[in-house]
Design a protein around this motif. Structure first.
Motif, PDB file in Angstrom:
ATOM      1  N   MET A  97       0.855  -1.249  -0.004  1.00 37.98           N
ATOM      2  CA  MET A  97       0.035  -0.064   0.110  1.00 37.98           C
ATOM      3  C   MET A  97       0.691   1.189  -0.068  1.00 37.98           C
ATOM      4  O   MET A  97       0.663   2.276  -0.418  1.00 37.98           O
ATOM      5  CB  MET A  97      -1.029  -0.036   1.299  1.00 37.98           C
ATOM      6  CG  MET A  97      -1.994  -0.955   1.243  1.00 37.98           C
ATOM      7  SD  MET A  97      -2.907  -0.645  -0.297  1.00 37.98           S
ATOM      8  CE  MET A  97      -4.222  -2.153  -0.042  1.00 37.98           C
ATOM      9  N   LEU A  98       2.040   1.107   0.382  1.00 40.97           N
ATOM     10  CA  LEU A  98       3.153   2.336   0.403  1.00 40.97           C
ATOM     11  C   LEU A  98       3.276   2.805  -0.913  1.00 40.97           C
ATOM     12  O   LEU A  98       3.055   3.972  -1.193  1.00 40.97           O
ATOM     13  CB  LEU A  98       4.315   1.949   1.200  1.00 40.97           C
ATOM     14  CG  LEU A  98       5.429   2.818   1.281  1.00 40.97           C
ATOM     15  CD1 LEU A  98       5.032   4.179   2.022  1.00 40.97           C
ATOM     16  CD2 LEU A  98       6.638   2.195   1.683  1.00 40.97           C
ATOM     17  N   TRP A  99       3.309   2.078  -1.934  1.00 41.19           N
ATOM     18  CA  TRP A  99       3.830   2.490  -3.171  1.00 41.19           C
ATOM     19  C   TRP A  99       2.811   2.959  -3.855  1.00 41.19           C
ATOM     20  O   TRP A  99       2.759   3.810  -4.624  1.00 41.19           O
ATOM     21  CB  TRP A  99       4.467   1.285  -3.929  1.00 41.19           C
ATOM     22  CG  TRP A  99       5.664   0.717  -3.025  1.00 41.19           C
ATOM     23  CD1 TRP A  99       5.771  -0.523  -2.430  1.00 41.19           C
ATOM     24  CD2 TRP A  99       6.916   1.342  -2.705  1.00 41.19           C
ATOM     25  NE1 TRP A  99       6.798  -0.567  -1.766  1.00 41.19           N
ATOM     26  CE2 TRP A  99       7.536   0.712  -1.986  1.00 41.19           C
ATOM     27  CE3 TRP A  99       7.400   2.504  -3.374  1.00 41.19           C
ATOM     28  CZ2 TRP A  99       8.883   0.852  -1.387  1.00 41.19           C
ATOM     29  CZ3 TRP A  99       8.824   3.114  -2.798  1.00 41.19           C
ATOM     30  CH2 TRP A  99       9.477   2.090  -1.920  1.00 41.19           C
ATOM     31  N   ILE A 100       1.468   2.463  -3.650  1.00 40.77           N
ATOM     32  CA  ILE A 100       0.040   3.109  -4.195  1.00 40.77           C
ATOM     33  C   ILE A 100      -0.137   4.137  -3.472  1.00 40.77           C
ATOM     34  O   ILE A 100      -0.490   5.295  -4.139  1.00 40.77           O
ATOM     35  CB  ILE A 100      -0.998   2.002  -4.159  1.00 40.77           C
ATOM     36  CG1 ILE A 100      -0.655   0.526  -4.649  1.00 40.77           C
ATOM     37  CG2 ILE A 100      -2.097   2.610  -4.673  1.00 40.77           C
ATOM     38  CD1 ILE A 100      -1.541  -0.625  -4.557  1.00 40.77           C
ATOM     39  N   GLY A 101       0.578   4.310  -2.355  1.00 43.31           N
ATOM     40  CA  GLY A 101       0.075   5.684  -1.698  1.00 43.31           C
ATOM     41  C   GLY A 101       1.044   6.754  -2.124  1.00 43.31           C
ATOM     42  O   GLY A 101       0.753   7.768  -2.361  1.00 43.31           O
TER      43      GLY A 101
END
Length: 144
Positions: free
Chosen positions: A27-31
């Motif tokens: 989710m970090l990278w999508i964030g």
């Protein structure tokens, strides 16, 4: 402030919070993709929502691929490389033969376990040193 700017900022914060609650580095990278679109929409007004979504998808995929290429390939050295390889941790240990080695086979007790051993014929009670492990069987030699 414009609604799409607020929306992208909220989505970025929501994705970062989801990563904090259930870490997995996804989710970090999508964030990061959402945060990048937030910055773009804040700095450049008038971008159609469709292009904002396209930019979000592209930037998220790029961030994920960058992580997969450079982030995951760098393995971390463990301070305990034999942690889950219990028998290999025994190499170098000295123990007393529980059952003498006859015809190359015997038993030794180390810590809380009894191990099958192979080596030269030796009498029970002889101290031996573990020199190798093959298929879960300890290879030993007389100590001293």
């Amino acid at each position: 402030m414009r609604w799409e700017v607020v929306g992208w900022g909220a989505l970025a914060l929501l994705l970062f919070a989801a990563e904090a609650m259930a870490p997995g580095a996804f989710m970090l990278w999508i964030g990061i993709g959402a945060a990048a679109v937030f910055l773009i929409t804040a700095l450049v007004p008038g971008i159609p929502v469709l292009w904002q979504v396209v930019a979000f998808v592209v930037l998220s995929v790029v961030a994920i691929q960058a992580y997969r290429r450079w982030g995951r390939t760098r393995g971390r050295e463990s301070d305990k490389p034999l942690l889950n390889r219990r028998s290999e941790q025994l190499v170098g240990r000295v123990a007393v033969l529980q059952q003498g080695i006859v015809a190359g086979q015997g038993r030794v007790s180390i810590d809380d376990a009894s191990w099958q051993v192979t080596g030269p014929d030796l009498a029970a009670g002889t101290p031996v040193r573990v020199v190798a492990v093959v298929n879960g069987v300890l290879q030993v030699e007389a100590n001293g």
